[in-house]
Design an enzyme around this catalytic site. Structure first.
Site, PDB file in Angstrom:
ATOM      1  N   ARG A   1       0.773  -1.163   0.026  1.00  0.00           N
ATOM      2  CA  ARG A   1      -0.073   0.119  -0.027  1.00  0.00           C
ATOM      3  C   ARG A   1       0.954   1.275   0.006  1.00  0.00           C
ATOM      4  NH1 ARG A   1      -4.819  -1.868   4.100  1.00  0.00           N
ATOM      5  NH2 ARG A   1      -5.412  -3.782   3.169  1.00  0.00           N
TER       6      ARG A   1
ATOM      7  N   SER B   1     -10.825  -5.761   9.695  1.00  0.00           N
ATOM      8  CA  SER B   1     -12.295  -4.992   9.105  1.00  0.00           C
ATOM      9  C   SER B   1     -13.008  -6.473   8.685  1.00  0.00           C
ATOM     10  CB  SER B   1     -11.978  -4.290   8.316  1.00  0.00           C
ATOM     11  OG  SER B   1     -11.786  -2.871   8.912  1.00  0.00           O
TER      12      SER B   1
ATOM     13  N   ARG C   1       1.572   1.126  10.315  1.00  0.00           N
ATOM     14  CA  ARG C   1       1.392   1.658   9.123  1.00  0.00           C
ATOM     15  C   ARG C   1       2.820   1.286   7.917  1.00  0.00           C
ATOM     16  NH1 ARG C   1      -3.288   4.286   7.956  1.00  0.00           N
ATOM     17  NH2 ARG C   1      -3.489   4.788  10.194  1.00  0.00           N
TER      18      ARG C   1
END
Length: 422
Positions: free
Chosen positions: A261, A351, A276
């Site tokens: 990402r 999630s 992150r």
């Protein structure tokens, strides 16, 4: 993707529900207007084709009767030119309608909290109590560096910021965590998959990353290939453009993969540690099921993710995301957040989302119901779990005052009997 016919027939309701996701009413109006153009062009095109058939028949009759057909032949050429122009216009308008529709998020389930951001999320469950330390808990990156199991400095040297090396028992701990996760999911009926880490644009469109979120990923220059941001992409596209046999449903897949990402828009956030990164390991869960079963399957998936944390002895809570905080393709999302002692807060570690038929419509994934009619499946996805964040939670929650870290009991067999990381 939302069904354009459904939008057309329920404009007011669609505007109201998508407004809770930040979509302006004018956006829907523009789509409806463009779709109306498309429909008119289709009607005009069909009328011209009918005329061409009539002219063609007139020419054939004239030739059979040995009459002059020059006027009809001229008419035929003119009709052909008009049809070609119309088809070009129709192709352009259809592409515009598809692109506009593809940029609309999924409709939120009516029961989820309405709000613009994470402040409207609702806590639905708390599991475990945060540990009370007799000393000031250190952040995981400090623990890892002092134990010489995480090397952020050399990761930055070799690759850049937000990269690292796992080393020695750090690498072994990461491997232990994801092998434990895969084994647990297999017990719950998930089929383990080892997927490609590069996918084409059609796959990225199918799971909704394209066309709207291209800036969030790494693409191979000059090729139709993208490094996967999550194994959700290859797992959900496994059945793209296919009809799944009804008796196979539900289908459960799980996979370990790296996730790549760009973290666009995250400048200054979580600049240290494992929270992150541009590259991290993640165990993913994906389900295909019949529409009537999807919300029951969502609860099962959420339970599967929570079970991992419970067996690891990590405190967590579950929240239902609001309309403004939920991901683009989801109709409902439950986030599991694990306790991070050094930050004195919970951080997202999974999630679990029900996308209903949103992704299946984009990827053309269907099944035949009991009446033999083609229906879109519902797709679900969830992290089970983000591996690096799990390692961060273990280092912080299991740290000892002398700087060592106790290994959770369930991981010790995967660590070849190591009980303490020294």
């Amino acid at each position: 993707m939302l069904d354009i016919k459904m939008i057309r027939q329920n404009v007011a309701d669609i505007k109201k529900r998508l407004a809770t996701r930040g979509v302006k009413a004018e956006t829907i109006d523009e789509l409806i207007a463009e779709d109306q153009k498309r429909r008119e062009l289709v009607i005009d095109s069909e009328a011209l084709r009918q005329k061409r058939n009539e002219v063609s028949e007139a020419i054939a009759n004239a030739k059979r009767n040995k009459k002059d057909a020059s006027q009809q032949i001229a008419d035929m050429k003119e009709v052909g030119i008009k049809i070609k122009r119309l088809e070009e216009s129709l192709k352009t308008v259809e592409a515009r309608v598809k692109d506009m529709a593809a940029r609309l998020p999924n409709l939120p389930n009516p029961t989820i909290p309405v709000g613009p951001d994470e402040n409207a999320n609702v806590e639905i469950k708390v599991v475990g109590e945060p540990r009370k330390f007799d000393f000031e808990p250190k952040p995981h990156w400090e623990i890892g560096e002092k134990l010489d199991i995480l090397d952020f400095e050399r990761g930055a040297k070799v690759s850049g910021s937000r990269f690292l090396f796992y080393k020695g028992l750090g690498a072994k701990l990461e491997r232990a965590v994801y092998n434990f996760m895969l084994d647990e999911h297999e017990k719950e009926g998930y089929i383990e998959i080892l997927p490609p880490y590069l996918v084409n644009g059609a796959s990225m469109f199918g799971t909704s990353q394209f066309p709207k979120f291209k800036e969030d990923v790494f693409q191979i220059q000059g090729q139709d290939l993208t490094l996967i941001p999550t194994a959700e992409v290859p797992l959900t596209n496994y059945y793209r453009d296919e009809v799944i046999a009804e008796e196979k449903l539900p289908v459960y897949f799980t996979a370990l993969s790296p996730a790549f990402r760009s973290e666009a828009g995250s400048a200054g956030r979580d600049t240290r540690g494992l929270i992150r990164l541009h590259q991290f390991n993640k165990v993913e869960m994906v389900k295909y099921c019949k529409p009537r079963d999807s919300y029951n399957e969502l609860e099962k998936m959420t339970k599967n993710a929570g079970s991992i944390l419970e067996k690891l002895g990590l405190p967590y809570h579950i929240i239902t995301l609001s309309t403004g905080d939920m991901g683009f393709s989801a109709a409902m999302t439950h986030d599991l957040e694990v306790w991070i002692p050094a930050q004195n807060t919970y951080r997202e570690i999974s999630s679990c989302s029900n996308c209903e038929d949103f992704q299946a419509r984009r990827a053309h994934i269907q099944y035949r119901d009991e009446n033999g009619k083609l229906q879109f499946v519902h797709t679900l996805n969830g992290s089970g779990l983000a591996v690096g964040r799990t390692v961060a939670a273990i280092l912080e929650n299991y740290q000892n005052e002398d700087g060592t870290v106790s290994v959770p009991q369930v991981l010790q067999p995967y660590m070849h009997g190591v009980e303490v990381i020294k």
